[in-house]
Structures are given as C-alpha cells and as structure tokens.
Design a protein around this motif. Sequence first.
Motif, mmCIF file in Angstrom:
data_model
loop_
_atom_site.group_PDB
_atom_site.id
_atom_site.type_symbol
_atom_site.label_atom_id
_atom_site.label_comp_id
_atom_site.label_asym_id
_atom_site.label_seq_id
_atom_site.Cartn_x
_atom_site.Cartn_y
_atom_site.Cartn_z
ATOM 1 N N LYS A 60 0.801 -1.229 0.000
ATOM 2 C CA LYS A 60 0.000 0.000 0.000
ATOM 3 C C LYS A 60 0.829 1.273 0.000
ATOM 4 O O LYS A 60 0.270 2.365 -0.094
ATOM 5 C CB LYS A 60 -0.935 0.019 1.219
ATOM 6 N N PHE A 61 2.148 1.184 0.121
ATOM 7 C CA PHE A 61 2.951 2.392 0.319
ATOM 8 C C PHE A 61 2.697 3.425 -0.769
ATOM 9 O O PHE A 61 2.408 4.588 -0.487
ATOM 10 C CB PHE A 61 4.438 2.046 0.380
ATOM 11 N N ASN A 62 2.816 3.024 -2.031
ATOM 12 C CA ASN A 62 2.699 3.989 -3.130
ATOM 13 C C ASN A 62 1.293 4.550 -3.275
ATOM 14 O O ASN A 62 1.106 5.624 -3.849
ATOM 15 C CB ASN A 62 3.151 3.345 -4.442
ATOM 16 N N GLN A 63 0.298 3.830 -2.760
ATOM 17 C CA GLN A 63 -1.067 4.347 -2.802
ATOM 18 C C GLN A 63 -1.273 5.469 -1.789
ATOM 19 O O GLN A 63 -2.044 6.398 -2.017
ATOM 20 C CB GLN A 63 -2.060 3.222 -2.493
ATOM 21 N N VAL A 64 -0.564 5.357 -0.660
ATOM 22 C CA VAL A 64 -0.780 6.289 0.442
ATOM 23 C C VAL A 64 0.197 7.453 0.395
ATOM 24 O O VAL A 64 -0.201 8.616 0.502
ATOM 25 C CB VAL A 64 -0.677 5.545 1.795
ATOM 26 N N TYR A 65 1.481 7.150 0.217
ATOM 27 C CA TYR A 65 2.497 8.201 0.214
ATOM 28 C C TYR A 65 2.750 8.656 -1.219
ATOM 29 O O TYR A 65 3.434 7.998 -1.990
ATOM 30 C CB TYR A 65 3.784 7.716 0.886
ATOM 31 N N ASN A 66 2.172 9.794 -1.531
ATOM 32 C CA ASN A 66 2.240 10.325 -2.876
ATOM 33 C C ASN A 66 2.429 11.838 -2.767
ATOM 34 O O ASN A 66 1.577 12.535 -2.209
ATOM 35 C CB ASN A 66 0.922 10.000 -3.616
ATOM 36 N N PRO A 67 3.536 12.384 -3.273
ATOM 37 C CA PRO A 67 3.783 13.821 -3.104
ATOM 38 C C PRO A 67 2.696 14.699 -3.708
ATOM 39 O O PRO A 67 2.394 15.770 -3.178
ATOM 40 C CB PRO A 67 5.137 14.031 -3.792
ATOM 41 N N ARG A 68 2.094 14.253 -4.805
ATOM 42 C CA ARG A 68 1.030 15.046 -5.414
ATOM 43 C C ARG A 68 -0.204 15.093 -4.504
ATOM 44 O O ARG A 68 -0.861 16.120 -4.387
ATOM 45 C CB ARG A 68 0.668 14.478 -6.784
ATOM 46 N N ARG A 69 -0.483 13.966 -3.876
ATOM 47 C CA ARG A 69 -1.613 13.917 -2.941
ATOM 48 C C ARG A 69 -1.367 14.843 -1.754
ATOM 49 O O ARG A 69 -2.258 15.621 -1.369
ATOM 50 C CB ARG A 69 -1.816 12.482 -2.450
ATOM 51 N N GLN A 70 -0.157 14.788 -1.186
ATOM 52 C CA GLN A 70 0.136 15.606 -0.016
ATOM 53 C C GLN A 70 0.123 17.093 -0.358
ATOM 54 O O GLN A 70 -0.378 17.913 0.412
ATOM 55 C CB GLN A 70 1.468 15.174 0.598
ATOM 56 N N PHE A 71 0.653 17.437 -1.514
ATOM 57 C CA PHE A 71 0.650 18.830 -1.941
ATOM 58 C C PHE A 71 -0.785 19.312 -2.186
ATOM 59 O O PHE A 71 -1.167 20.423 -1.796
ATOM 60 C CB PHE A 71 1.498 18.993 -3.200
ATOM 61 N N ALA A 72 -1.585 18.471 -2.813
ATOM 62 C CA ALA A 72 -2.972 18.839 -3.113
ATOM 63 C C ALA A 72 -3.793 19.028 -1.839
ATOM 64 O O ALA A 72 -4.758 19.809 -1.830
ATOM 65 C CB ALA A 72 -3.614 17.772 -3.999
ATOM 66 N N ASP A 73 -3.413 18.335 -0.765
ATOM 67 C CA ASP A 73 -4.153 18.470 0.496
ATOM 68 C C ASP A 73 -4.175 19.917 0.989
ATOM 69 O O ASP A 73 -5.097 20.325 1.704
ATOM 70 C CB ASP A 73 -3.544 17.569 1.564
ATOM 71 N N HIS A 74 -3.173 20.696 0.624
ATOM 72 C CA HIS A 74 -3.108 22.091 1.057
ATOM 73 C C HIS A 74 -4.150 22.965 0.348
ATOM 74 O O HIS A 74 -4.368 24.105 0.761
ATOM 75 C CB HIS A 74 -1.708 22.652 0.813
ATOM 76 N N SER A 75 -4.756 22.443 -0.716
ATOM 77 C CA SER A 75 -5.761 23.207 -1.458
ATOM 78 C C SER A 75 -7.188 22.861 -1.050
ATOM 79 O O SER A 75 -8.144 23.392 -1.613
ATOM 80 C CB SER A 75 -5.590 22.955 -2.971
ATOM 81 N N MET A 76 -7.349 21.976 -0.076
ATOM 82 C CA MET A 76 -8.699 21.614 0.366
ATOM 83 C C MET A 76 -9.404 22.830 0.981
ATOM 84 O O MET A 76 -8.773 23.642 1.668
ATOM 85 C CB MET A 76 -8.634 20.497 1.421
ATOM 86 N N PRO A 77 -10.692 22.986 0.719
ATOM 87 C CA PRO A 77 -11.433 24.065 1.391
ATOM 88 C C PRO A 77 -11.359 23.882 2.910
ATOM 89 O O PRO A 77 -11.478 22.763 3.411
ATOM 90 C CB PRO A 77 -12.867 23.875 0.886
ATOM 91 N N VAL A 78 -11.149 24.971 3.622
ATOM 92 C CA VAL A 78 -10.964 24.903 5.075
ATOM 93 C C VAL A 78 -12.148 25.568 5.770
ATOM 94 O O VAL A 78 -12.444 26.742 5.535
ATOM 95 C CB VAL A 78 -9.655 25.597 5.502
ATOM 96 N N ARG A 79 -12.788 24.800 6.627
ATOM 97 C CA ARG A 79 -13.911 25.337 7.392
ATOM 98 C C ARG A 79 -13.527 25.590 8.851
ATOM 99 O O ARG A 79 -13.968 26.558 9.457
ATOM 100 C CB ARG A 79 -15.089 24.367 7.329
ATOM 101 N N TYR A 80 -12.708 24.694 9.403
ATOM 102 C CA TYR A 80 -12.298 24.815 10.801
ATOM 103 C C TYR A 80 -10.792 25.000 10.865
ATOM 104 O O TYR A 80 -10.039 24.225 10.275
ATOM 105 C CB TYR A 80 -12.690 23.566 11.586
ATOM 106 N N GLU A 81 -10.359 26.021 11.607
ATOM 107 C CA GLU A 81 -8.940 26.311 11.693
ATOM 108 C C GLU A 81 -8.461 26.304 13.142
ATOM 109 O O GLU A 81 -9.190 26.688 14.061
ATOM 110 C CB GLU A 81 -8.622 27.688 11.094
ATOM 111 N N LEU A 82 -7.212 25.879 13.309
ATOM 112 C CA LEU A 82 -6.565 25.974 14.604
ATOM 113 C C LEU A 82 -6.527 27.425 15.064
ATOM 114 O O LEU A 82 -6.395 28.332 14.236
ATOM 115 C CB LEU A 82 -5.122 25.477 14.499
#
Length: 499
Positions: free
Chosen positions: A445-467
């Motif tokens: 499962k490593f390559n399915q989970v650890y993917n630089p494009r996925r991690q980078f894209a996570d920063h573009s998710m709409p944010v509703r709740y912030e620290l």
Amino acid sequence: MRVLLVHPSALMYSEIFLRLEPLGLERVAGAAREAGHEVRVVDLQVLSLDSLWAEVRSFRPEALGISLNYLANIPEAIDLAAEVKQAVPGCFVFLGGHSVSFVAEEVLEQAEGAVDAVVRGEGEPAIAPLLEAVRGGGVQDVPGIVTTAGRGPAPLMLHSIDEPLPARDLMRSRRRYFIGELDPCASIEFTRGCPWDCSFCSAWTFYGRSYRKASPEAAADDLQNIREPNVFIVDDVAFIRPEHGNAIAAEVERRRIRKSYYLETRSDVLLRHPEVFERWARLGLEYMFLGMEAIDAEGLELYRKRVSPDENLRALQVARRLGIKVAINLIVDPAWDEERFRVVREFAMAVPEIVHFTVMTPYPGTEIWHTESRRLTTRDYRLFDIQHAVVPTTLPLERFYEELVRTQAVINRKHLGLRTAFGAARVLGRNLLHGQTNFARMLWKFNQVYNPRRQFADHSMPVRYELPLPQRLDVGDRRRLYVHTRGASPGAPSRRATE
C-alpha cells in the motif's frame, strides 16, 4: 443513561503501518459502565460510517462522546456532532482526549452549539460525574469540563491507573487492530506519563510531568485477559523504573503468559537497564520503537532529547544483541534542503533498522507551539498529522514533498513490498491462515498512500475549521503549559467568558 462513544477515522499514517485499539476510549467506557450506564462504542478506524448511523438509529444515545487524541480529527468530530444532534434531538454531545484538551474553548466556539462540553484531561475520573450532571444539571461544575460558559474546576488525575479496566468486549472487529507484522494486536498500559520535557512533545505537558505505574498484579491480570497473541505496550517510555518492569515480568513468568510484544522507549533507558529488556525479550518482546528524532547533536539539542548521537547508536547495538527488531523515528525539519535529505537517506539505508519519518509539527500543548518563530503556513486541523508541512519549507512545498516521499520510500525498499513478502513468508502464512490480512495489505500500500502530489494537493482543500493562532507565552515556568497539575486549585473561567 444510554452512552455512545466514538473514535474517529484513521489518519494517513495508520493507513499502512498500524491501527491500534482505542485503549483510552475503552477505559472511559469501562468507567461509564461501572457507574451504571449502558455503553456502546463505535471505532471508525475499523467500522464504516454506515455502522455508526445504524447504531445511532437503533440505540438513540442520550449522550455521545467523541475521542480526540489527534488534532487532524477535529473537523470530522464537529461534523459528526452536528449530525447526531440533528438525528437525536436532546442528545448531550461532548469531546475529550489529548489534543482537544489544549484547544477546548476554540473548538466549542467553532462547533456553534453542536458540542455541549469538552473534557480536559483524563477521561476516566470525569465521565461518571459528567453523566450524572447531564441528568441533574450543573455540568459546568464538573472537574475538567469546559463549556461555552467557561472552565469548571481543574481536571482530576487518576490516583491509580489499575482501574477502570478497559471495556474490550465492547469493541467490534478487534481483528483489524495491528502494528507491523503483529497482526492482530491488542494494547495495554503499564505506566502513564513522561518525566522528560522534549520541546516537540505534549505528553509531559498534558500530564504535568507526572508518572504513574500500574501494580504488577493489575498489569498481569489485564494481560492475562487479552485474547490476542500480540500486545502493544502503549507507555510513552517503557521500563523507566527497572524494578517495575521486572515486577511485571515476574508476574508474567509466574502465570506463564506468552505473547509477542511491541513497545516504545528511549535510548538512554535501554542503555541503563538492558537486563530488563533482555528479560522481556525472553518473554516475547520482538519490536521496539526508539524515538531517536535526529542523527546529529544539533538536532537532538533542538528537540531537547537529552541524549547524544553516540548513545543512540549504542542503544541500537544493544537491541541487536538482544535480538529485538527496532523501528527508529526521525523528525523531518521543513528547513531541510536536498543535501540534508540525501544525508538522512544514506543513514536510513546504512542501518538495518526500520526508519520512520515524521514531519516537525508545532502542536498546541508543545513548547514549540509557543516558541516556534516561523509563521504557520496553514491552520487546517487536517494537516496537523505529522505527515504534512505546516511551517515554511526551505524547498518549494511540492519539491519538499517529493524529497520527503523519496526518503520515506527507504522503508518501502528495505521493509515492504515483494522482497519483504518472501522474507516474511512464514509470518504472512501464519497470519493468512488465521484470516489476518492487515500485514499482507500493508506490504503493497505504500505507493497508494504516500504520494507527493496527494500531499501537496491536500493544502488546497477548502478549510472550514482552523486551529487558533498560537499565543505568545513565556515558558520560563513550564507549569503554565500543563493540563494536569498536582494539587491544582479550581480552574478559572475561560478567556471568552470574561471578555
């Protein structure tokens, strides 16, 4: 009272390497049941949302508690709270756990009425008084409880961790819990708290640097009642007190309990008391997690580990001599450049141990949350999972993730995939024979989970709740960071309640 307790879904790291039973939630469930309440538990690490909603519809809980040991689960918990409130009007919803204890007021505000209270500190001594107050009123007067009206009295700390016993019988799909090749795997607690004060860690600030030990008899009783053949010892640092480790070992030997064990400890503890770990190796200790954090003196000093690189290397030699497999953790500083990543990769390939990498993350409750000079680049709770960069990176962010995943792939090349499958054929065969597929699935499962494009894209998710923004705090008196303090006076009202 009908009480439903929920553990949120698994985080990124848990998609591959481990999935641990929620021992803290089981202990809270045990305390609630001892107080006469009807309790059910849903663990979304191993069960679907459909299972949760089926339970909500059939059980109609009068109180819902959601465990929040991880910041990244807070948005999920707030949304679940709102949906349960809508489905079961009048249901009292509360949150509890390590991470939410440090941001209780902010989360209550963000929940906009979906959450009635947050439990700061240990849940076991709070749950029975809280549920009693839900029935009779006066929730705000319960120790450790935070409501929109402010903080109640200071949280209580268990005098003894022998009780309550974890309600393991309430857990469904127990066969889904594992850590590495120890599949299935239960969890147990021998000690609670940590006397060290690493700058990146919030365990010591949560417990106020206290340290408590289960009695050898109670620890052995709990261990004897565990049906799984494998056990993860969840202590922050195992066997700090050699006499305690030896006393539990003596009980295990007397009762002829045979399990395979995985634990976490420090290099200096292993070096001071190798005889204790040698004894446990004879009892079945197979794996040890060592939080080395850095490979050089500068990094160790930055994180205030209070060990030297030489001690870390000598600890690895001791573990090898004892026949204990070691998993090392190294903290990836977002300030690293390509050359630093290359040096760390060379180290990871040069040692026979498993090397895990986690990204330096300033969490609420840690000293660096208050002292870290670099500004946060995001306050999205979901990215505070030690797998994303939340402070500025020296490399462009996308390039940072490419280097990070390339470095994490050392694990894949050395310890996962087809090569490991051949080497671990005996373990795989045994697990599959008993219907256990967690370890087998993780190998590919490593390559399915650890993917630089996925991690980078996570920063573009709409944010509703912030620290919340970190508050500048003079940490010269570190007791100001504590959730639990011995001999504490009643808690003061929250900041918002006095505005």
